[in-house]
Design an enzyme around this catalytic site. Structure first.
Site, PDB file in Angstrom:
ATOM      1  N   SER A  70       0.863  -1.189   0.000  1.00 22.76           N
ATOM      2  CA  SER A  70       0.000   0.000   0.000  1.00 22.76           C
ATOM      3  C   SER A  70       0.893   1.231   0.000  1.00 22.76           C
ATOM      4  O   SER A  70       2.106   1.122   0.166  1.00 22.76           O
ATOM      5  CB  SER A  70      -0.870   0.022   1.259  1.00 22.76           C
ATOM      6  OG  SER A  70      -0.091   0.409   2.387  1.00 22.76           O
ATOM      7  N   ASP A  71       0.333   2.413  -0.198  1.00 21.72           N
ATOM      8  CA  ASP A  71       1.107   3.621   0.075  1.00 21.72           C
ATOM      9  C   ASP A  71       1.003   3.898   1.583  1.00 21.72           C
ATOM     10  O   ASP A  71       0.294   3.203   2.324  1.00 21.72           O
ATOM     11  CB  ASP A  71       0.642   4.798  -0.791  1.00 21.72           C
ATOM     12  CG  ASP A  71       1.769   5.830  -0.966  1.00 21.72           C
ATOM     13  OD1 ASP A  71       2.742   5.789  -0.186  1.00 21.72           O
ATOM     14  OD2 ASP A  71       1.669   6.678  -1.869  1.00 21.72           O
ATOM     15  N   TYR A  72       1.695   4.921   2.018  1.00 19.91           N
ATOM     16  CA  TYR A  72       1.841   5.231   3.442  1.00 19.91           C
ATOM     17  C   TYR A  72       0.467   5.426   4.102  1.00 19.91           C
ATOM     18  O   TYR A  72      -0.212   6.421   3.860  1.00 19.91           O
ATOM     19  CB  TYR A  72       2.647   6.528   3.545  1.00 19.91           C
ATOM     20  CG  TYR A  72       3.412   6.747   4.818  1.00 19.91           C
ATOM     21  CD1 TYR A  72       4.792   6.567   4.849  1.00 19.91           C
ATOM     22  CD2 TYR A  72       2.784   7.177   5.974  1.00 19.91           C
ATOM     23  CE1 TYR A  72       5.518   6.799   6.009  1.00 19.91           C
ATOM     24  CE2 TYR A  72       3.500   7.401   7.130  1.00 19.91           C
ATOM     25  CZ  TYR A  72       4.863   7.216   7.141  1.00 19.91           C
ATOM     26  OH  TYR A  72       5.584   7.453   8.281  1.00 19.91           O
ATOM     27  N   GLU A  73       0.076   4.463   4.899  1.00 17.64           N
ATOM     28  CA  GLU A  73      -1.214   4.487   5.598  1.00 17.64           C
ATOM     29  C   GLU A  73      -2.420   4.550   4.665  1.00 17.64           C
ATOM     30  O   GLU A  73      -3.512   4.940   5.079  1.00 17.64           O
ATOM     31  CB  GLU A  73      -1.272   5.646   6.612  1.00 17.64           C
ATOM     32  CG  GLU A  73      -0.175   5.532   7.672  1.00 17.64           C
ATOM     33  CD  GLU A  73      -0.181   6.650   8.699  1.00 17.64           C
ATOM     34  OE1 GLU A  73      -0.617   7.758   8.358  1.00 17.64           O
ATOM     35  OE2 GLU A  73       0.252   6.383   9.827  1.00 17.64           O
ATOM     36  N   SER A  74      -2.221   4.190   3.398  1.00 19.79           N
ATOM     37  CA  SER A  74      -3.360   4.335   2.480  1.00 19.79           C
ATOM     38  C   SER A  74      -4.420   3.252   2.699  1.00 19.79           C
ATOM     39  O   SER A  74      -5.546   3.401   2.218  1.00 19.79           O
ATOM     40  CB  SER A  74      -2.894   4.346   1.022  1.00 19.79           C
ATOM     41  OG  SER A  74      -2.366   3.096   0.637  1.00 19.79           O
TER      42      SER A  74
END
Ligand code: BGC
Length: 719
Positions: free
Chosen positions: A250-254
């Site tokens: 995932s992207d950062y905390e996405s």
């Protein structure tokens, strides 16, 4: 097989551990984190670059955890690690996959020597909006160009993945992140499926075909569904249609941002949605660690989904050779920022520079100049020339234009330096008098303008893309001296520079060129090297023209220079007409300042003799096209010859031009080179109204030339 045996032995908690990525240790490694690794609850760590600490956590993972599974150590190695290359948008201006591969290879070696084994690059998002700060990080507006350059970067990072100095690459951000509304980062993306497939996805597919180890999902929602949690994207397209075997982070905390998007009510539902969509690893947020067990017992997600993720993650660790050796011995690697790496960075910078204007052939600078004024906030800005995304670069290695010009002219000319403005945003004009003094004392003005590094990059978007601060004013006052005047612009995006182009004799667009900005720019200015860069993105005249890109549709009422009703020419009390109207702005017309693919040389290239071997071609037979390119100027030089195509009538209308080929060729002065291109029928395919990828028979037009406005043209018919 080893992977299957391992999976058979793993507890659910250990599997979830593999699917979890944690942020760096920030100081000492806490006992708590060590214990987590020992228990097998950590699959990957990002943002840790201390080799000693990395070796220590790898040792704990391998020697002290039950199954001895090594860690993936991820870092944003975007355009260099310690030796900084031009920003990716600048590298794209080289139109040279070899340069991009070489740069990524150099970056991989430096990063790997620090224990990093995974980079979050290449960023292959297509964008047509220079307001978006992350345009700096992408490879331009064109799917074809990006689909050539992105895989080249993957090859550079990954090489033969298990061998020394290679790191896993990551194709990001899946998908259409660059289409954010208004160029505001993270914003809503609405894109019809055919456009998604024809414009935004081809670079990703090309990276799959080039065996990219990992993918990253995007922050944005797309047509109402967050990209992290989007079964259509990461299951249907990526796995089912493309048969991708790597893993998706995932992207950062996405993952948990799906709650903020308003797509899932809580983190638990967000985790379920992301797992179902095939997001294999969660970056930083902990919804997988917190909820997967429960979700599995409730039957919301399946064991198969979890095992598939773990299998894909372990496979990358195997491919990287981490199971044989996860320790890094720096003595196996060359020093950072060594001469060879600086040469790679300089070469990339040289090829990224784009000459936009050169009146009266003022460049290259004539020898015999006695006094040279070097002016501007970017002339000696070692930090800013590095650009965005340089977590690990150090300005102490930067060679600035001022330093390089002084060195190049030492003993021959006096350099008069004045900043003029403290930095690019400064509005304090008190330094102007010193700058004017320097200019008056000199035979030539070399003005270095642009944007500081911090004005582009993630979440650093601008609504106004003029040169910030009082830079235009500085240029205007210097122009009034009447001295020969060259401007070099260092920036993270296309800026609206019409006024500068109008007031100076020559303009070089340098992007943020990295560690070796100075030597590269100086070699071009003094003619030791000939510019060869071409714009990988359209330059609008005005921010209000955006989106402005070359591969637009024709519309039913396309504008021409005759049809443009200029605002100042409209008489007072003019009556409205309903005839003769075309698609343009009264004030800003319909053409960009510089088209995609544009870039001058110190020599001239003449294109002629565009020939098709056959003008009626059977479907599935290649279309063969050739052209003569003559170097009719005074320098041996490189040209990037570009082939554009238009499908004249189609089930779904096609762009007015699409890049379908390019060749970087070196031609000696006076010589003519015959260049050949071949188009296969699948190169002409697009998604029709039934969402089928088809090549339709019919009439096509081709152009070959030095930019997307090329005029030399021919037609063929596909039967
Ligand atoms: C960016 C990614 C990056 C990640 C890790 C995010 O904010 O969107 O591109 O790889 O951070 O630093």
């Amino acid at each position: 097989m080893q992977i299957e045996q391992l999976i058979a032995k793993m507890t659910l908690a250990e599997k979830i551990g593999q699917m979890s990525q944690f942020n760096g240790m920030d100081g000492e490694i806490s006992e708590e984190f060590k214990e987590k690794i020992r228990k097998g609850l950590v699959g990957s760590v990002l943002n840790e670059v201390n080799l000693h600490k990395i070796n220590e956590i790898q040792r704990i993972a391998v020697e002290e955890s039950r199954l001895g599974i090594p860690l993936l150590i991820g870092r944003d190695v975007i355009h260099g690690f310690k030796t900084i290359l031009p920003i990716p948008l600048g590298q794209a201006a080289s139109f040279n996959p070899e340069i991009i591969k070489e740069g990524a290879r150099m970056a991989a070696i430096e990063a790997r020597s620090s224990g990093i084994n995974w980079t979050f690059a290449p960023m292959i998002d297509i964008t047509r909006d220079p307001r978006w700060g992350r345009i700096a990080e992408c490879l331009g507006e064109d799917p074809f160009l990006t689909a050539v350059l992105g895989p080249a970067m993957v090859s550079g990072f990954q090489g033969d993945l298990g061998s020394k100095g290679n790191i896993a690459a990551c194709a990001k951000h899946f998908a259409a992140y660059g289409a954010a509304e208004g160029g505001r980062d993270y914003n809503t993306v609405t894109v019809p499926e055919n456009e998604l497939r024809d414009v935004y996805l081809p670079p990703f597919k090309a990276c799959v075909d080039n065996d990219v180890a990992t993918f990253m999902s995007a922050f944005n929602e797309i047509n109402g569904v967050p990209a992290t949690g989007n079964e259509f994207l990461t299951r249907q397209i990526l796995r089912d249609e493309w048969n991708y075997k790597g893993f998706v982070v995932s992207d950062y905390e996405s993952v948990t941002q799906q709650v903020v998007h308003g797509h899932t009510p809580n983190n638990k539902a967000a985790a379920a949605q992301a797992v179902k969509a095939g997001v294999d690893m969660e970056m930083v947020s902990t919804s997988y660690a917190d909820h997967i067990e429960e979700l599995l017992s409730e039957g919301v997600i399946t064991q198969q989904q979890i095992d598939d993720s773990v299998r894909a993650i372990l496979n990358v660790k195997f491919r990287l050779g981490l199971f044989s050796n996860a320790q890094t011995d720096p003595s196996n690697f060359p020093e950072w920022v060594n001469d060879e790496h600086r040469a790679v960075a300089k070469n990339a910078a040289l090829q990224s520079l784009v000459l936009l204007k050169n009146d009266k052939n003022i460049l290259p600078l004539r020898s015999g100049l006695k006094d040279i004024a070097v002016i501007g906030p970017l002339a000696d800005a070692p930090h800013d020339q590095l650009g965005t995304w340089v977590f690990d670069g150090d300005k102490k290695h930067s060679v600035t234009p001022l330093q390089a010009i002084k060195e190049q002219t030492s003993g021959k000319a006096v350099v008069h330096f004045a900043k003029g403005l403290e930095n690019s945003r400064s509005k304090d004009t008190s330094g102007f008098s010193e700058a004017l003094e320097a200019a008056k004392r000199s035979d030539i003005i070399l003005l270095f303008l642009g944007e500081e590094a911090i004005l582009s990059g993630e979440s650093h978007c601008r609504a106004d893309i003029n040169l910030p601060g009082a830079q235009e004013l500085l240029a205007a006052e210097l122009a009034a001296t009447g001295k020969p005047f060259v401007t070099v612009i260092l920036a993270g995006r296309p800026l609206t520079i019409r006024n500068i182009v109008n007031t100076t004799d020559a303009v070089i667009y340098a992007w943020h060129p990295g560690t070796m900005a100075g030597p590269a720019i100086s070699d071009i200015l003094f003619g030791k090297e000939i510019p060869s860069g071409k714009l990988p993105v359209t330059f609008p005249t005005h921010v209000g023209q955006i989106p402005m890109y070359y591969a637009h549709k024709n519309t039913g009422k396309p504008a021409t220079s005759k049809s443009w009703e200029k605002i100042d020419d409209i008489p007072a009390d003019a009556a409205q007409l309903s005839i003769g109207n075309t698609s343009h702005y009264l004030d800003e017309g319909f053409e960009p300042l510089f088209p995609f693919g544009y870039g001058l040389s110190y020599t001239m290239f003449d294109y002629s003799n565009l020939k098709l071997v056959e003008t009626r071609v059977k479907m599935d037979n290649p279309v063969q096209i050739s052209v003569d390119v003559k170097n009719s100027g005074d320098y041996d030089a490189v040209e990037v010859a570009q082939l554009y195509v238009r499908d004249l009538y189609a089930d779904r209308t096609r762009p007015v031009r699409e890049l379908k080929g390019f060749r970087r060729v070196f031609i000696r002065k006076g010589e003519t080179l015959n260049i050949q291109f071949e188009l296969k029928s699948q190169d002409l395919a697009f998604h029709n109204r039934q969402m089928k990828k088809v090549t339709e028979p019919g009439q096509f037009q081709v152009w070959i030339g030095g930019n997307s406005n090329a005029e030399l043209t021919a037609f063929f018919e596909l039967e």
